[in-house]
Design a protein around this motif. Structure first.
Motif, PDB file in Angstrom:
ATOM      1  N   ASP A 124       0.768   4.186  -2.756  1.00 42.93           N
ATOM      2  CA  ASP A 124       0.598   5.607  -2.428  1.00 42.93           C
ATOM      3  C   ASP A 124       1.655   6.462  -3.118  1.00 42.93           C
ATOM      4  O   ASP A 124       1.353   7.527  -3.681  1.00 42.93           O
ATOM      5  CB  ASP A 124       0.686   5.807  -0.906  1.00 42.93           C
ATOM      6  CG  ASP A 124      -0.614   5.462  -0.196  1.00 42.93           C
ATOM      7  OD1 ASP A 124      -1.664   5.455  -0.864  1.00 42.93           O
ATOM      8  OD2 ASP A 124      -0.567   5.201   1.029  1.00 42.93           O
ATOM      9  N   ARG A 125       2.900   6.011  -3.056  1.00 41.67           N
ATOM     10  CA  ARG A 125       3.990   6.787  -3.650  1.00 41.67           C
ATOM     11  C   ARG A 125       3.820   6.893  -5.166  1.00 41.67           C
ATOM     12  O   ARG A 125       4.028   7.956  -5.750  1.00 41.67           O
ATOM     13  CB  ARG A 125       5.335   6.149  -3.315  1.00 41.67           C
ATOM     14  CG  ARG A 125       5.662   6.135  -1.826  1.00 41.67           C
ATOM     15  CD  ARG A 125       7.000   5.447  -1.572  1.00 41.67           C
ATOM     16  NE  ARG A 125       7.221   5.193  -0.153  1.00 41.67           N
ATOM     17  CZ  ARG A 125       8.294   4.600   0.351  1.00 41.67           C
ATOM     18  NH1 ARG A 125       9.261   4.197  -0.469  1.00 41.67           N
ATOM     19  NH2 ARG A 125       8.408   4.387   1.639  1.00 41.67           N
ATOM     20  N   GLU A 132       0.828  -1.208   0.000  1.00 44.22           N
ATOM     21  CA  GLU A 132       0.000   0.000   0.000  1.00 44.22           C
ATOM     22  C   GLU A 132       0.860   1.256   0.000  1.00 44.22           C
ATOM     23  O   GLU A 132       0.519   2.254  -0.660  1.00 44.22           O
ATOM     24  CB  GLU A 132      -0.936  -0.014   1.204  1.00 44.22           C
ATOM     25  CG  GLU A 132      -2.018  -1.088   1.109  1.00 44.22           C
ATOM     26  CD  GLU A 132      -2.891  -1.150   2.347  1.00 44.22           C
ATOM     27  OE1 GLU A 132      -2.406  -0.710   3.421  1.00 44.22           O
ATOM     28  OE2 GLU A 132      -4.040  -1.629   2.244  1.00 44.22           O
ATOM     29  N   GLU A 133       1.968   1.221   0.710  1.00 42.19           N
ATOM     30  CA  GLU A 133       2.884   2.365   0.724  1.00 42.19           C
ATOM     31  C   GLU A 133       3.449   2.603  -0.668  1.00 42.19           C
ATOM     32  O   GLU A 133       3.531   3.750  -1.133  1.00 42.19           O
ATOM     33  CB  GLU A 133       4.005   2.115   1.720  1.00 42.19           C
ATOM     34  CG  GLU A 133       5.076   3.206   1.762  1.00 42.19           C
ATOM     35  CD  GLU A 133       4.537   4.564   2.197  1.00 42.19           C
ATOM     36  OE1 GLU A 133       5.138   5.585   1.826  1.00 42.19           O
ATOM     37  OE2 GLU A 133       3.509   4.593   2.912  1.00 42.19           O
TER      38      GLU A 133
END
Length: 467
Positions: free
Chosen positions: A452-453, A448-449
């Motif tokens: 997001d990026r 998920e990170e």
């Protein structure tokens, strides 16, 4: 030793990696770079030129393939002496060693099978194998000994629509790449045979073709894969012998070929006497359409393996050969490596007979699907090519982005991915797109990170002045 060299890429058209490889060729031919000159490290030159390290690495690989450069592990890359190079030198997978020590990266370059308990199962099987070790472990392995394993492979594939398949149609190999090369060795004839691939395709096809001394020609694609009319035109202009393609989950675009398109490709293959390699290493849950092997069983070689479903480390692959060609493929494999090593043979046989392979495949699929959905949820507002059950996706970049720029910016954000350039032929054209793979070794939170990026980058294209 002086390693300073900073070419002007603006004078060269095309993708950045081609521009840099052409600059290298020109500098060597003009004497600006002399034999033995050490080139700048990949990361240093990438920084100086404002391009990704992957772009520099690919340019170095192209120049090495042409015999212009030579690379020595631990020493660096040098201008080669004026002597011919024998055999291929381009690696199948890009060496990202230049990233070591540069921080923690979220690596989405290649699918990674998650840990769903395989290690414990492997350990138990190996313990049982060691307890039963007898004298046959000290002699050469034999293709005849593989008959029970071939029968288990037929059962493993029973949910696929492959047409009539028997154990005699199966040849076992040391992974999917080994399967591709084995098939080319079976099929190719003449001094300069021609192999056709999709214009964007798994690089292993062209690497295997180079080993077999074949020329590779890309065929135009659309959102279903190879376009029949384009394939027909190429076949009329060339004496192509083999067509490599993926119909269930095209790599890298994730396209799925429909039934009508599959039938059209099959008819062209028959008309032009093409042998067809159907790569199904990325196996989705699809079972509602016949494989090419079912449509043209007399000329289709269907390949798969355990790398994407059980463990890439096992290096186990298989070929469902055209009807009557199983013995030919097994003989070719025998001439290459006799047969599978006994530890691999016994390990895979135990996994299949015990049902553990089926359980692991299901658990791996569920874990990868969960991570893929997490990535899609963060990127779904953008132009994605993806299928449920597939461990990679194709991101078509919005206006203002180029693939090389996006890959460089993503790396700066700590996310590694693959640019469309990596799937194009050396002289081919690549769209402004990137491939993201589901890394099963990363947690859902890490996936998920990464999403997001990447979503943040996609929302903020830099504009033409930066690309």
């Amino acid at each position: 030793m002086n390693t300073i060299w900073k070419p002007d890429l603006a004078q060269f058209d095309g993708p950045k990696f081609l521009a840099l490889s052409r600059a290298l060729r020109q500098a060597i031919q003009s004497g600006e770079l002399s034999p033995g000159h050490k080139l700048p490290p990949v990361r240093d030159l990438a920084y100086d030129l404002g391009i990704t390290p992957g772009t520099v690495a690919r340019a170095y690989q192209v120049a090495t393939q042409e015999g212009l450069l030579s690379a020595t592990v631990g020493r660096g890359t040098f201008v080669a002496a004026a002597s011919p190079r024998l055999g291929p030198t381009q690696p199948l997978y890009m060496d990202m060693g230049h990233l070591k020590g540069q921080g923690n990266f979220l690596d989405l370059r290649a699918p990674v099978v998650p840990d769903v308990g395989q290690a414990a199962v492997f350990s138990e099987i190996l313990a049982e194998m060691s307890a039963k070790m007898q004298g046959e472990w000290f002699d050469y392995t034999s293709q005849r000994d593989e008959a029970p394993l071939r029968a288990e492979v037929v059962k493993w594939l029973s949910y696929r629509m492959l047409g009539s398949v028997t154990p005699e149609d199966i040849a076992l190999t040391q992974g999917g790449q080994s399967a591709i090369l084995t098939i080319l060795l079976c099929c190719l004839r003449g001094d300069r045979p021609v192999v056709l691939t999709e214009e964007l395709a798994y690089p292993g096809f062209r690497h295997a073709a180079r080993l077999a001394r074949a020329d590779v020609i890309g065929v135009e694609m659309d959102d279903q894969g190879i376009i029949p009319e384009a394939l027909e035109a190429v076949c009329r202009k060339t004496r192509a012998q083999v067509l490599c393609l993926t119909v269930v989950a095209q790599n890298p675009t994730a396209a799925r070929m429909g039934a009508e398109r599959r039938a059209a490709i099959a008819e062209i293959a028959r008309r032009h006497d093409l042998q067809v390699i159907e790569d199904n290493c990325y196996a989705t849950p699809e079972h509602d359409l016949p494989a090419m092997r079912a449509l043209i069983p007399e000329r289709c070689w269907y390949i798969g393996g355990f790398a994407k479903t059980i463990s890439a480390a096992l290096r186990f692959g298989y070929i469902v050969c055209p009807t009557g060609m199983g013995e030919t493929a097994r003989l070719t494999a025998q001439h290459s490596f006799f047969a599978l090593s006994r530890p691999l043979h016994q390990m895979v046989l135990a996994l299949l007979q015990s049902g553990e392979a089926h359980r692991i495949r299901k658990a791996v699929g569920a874990a990868l699907a969960e991570r893929a959905h997490a990535l899609v949820n963060h990127l779904g507002a953008h132009d994605l090519g993806w299928q449920p059950g597939l461990p990679f996706m194709w991101v078509r970049l919005p206006s203002g982005w180029r693939a090389s720029t996006f890959a460089r910016m993503a790396e700066g954000q700590g996310v590694l991915l693959r640019s469309a350039d990596e799937y194009a032929l050396i002289h081919g054209r690549a769209p402004h797109a990137v491939r993201l793979a589901v890394n099963g070794s990363l947690s859902i939170a890490a996936i998920e990170e990464a999403g997001d990026r990447l979503a943040s980058l996609l929302r903020s294209p830099p504009g033409e002045s930066y690309v």
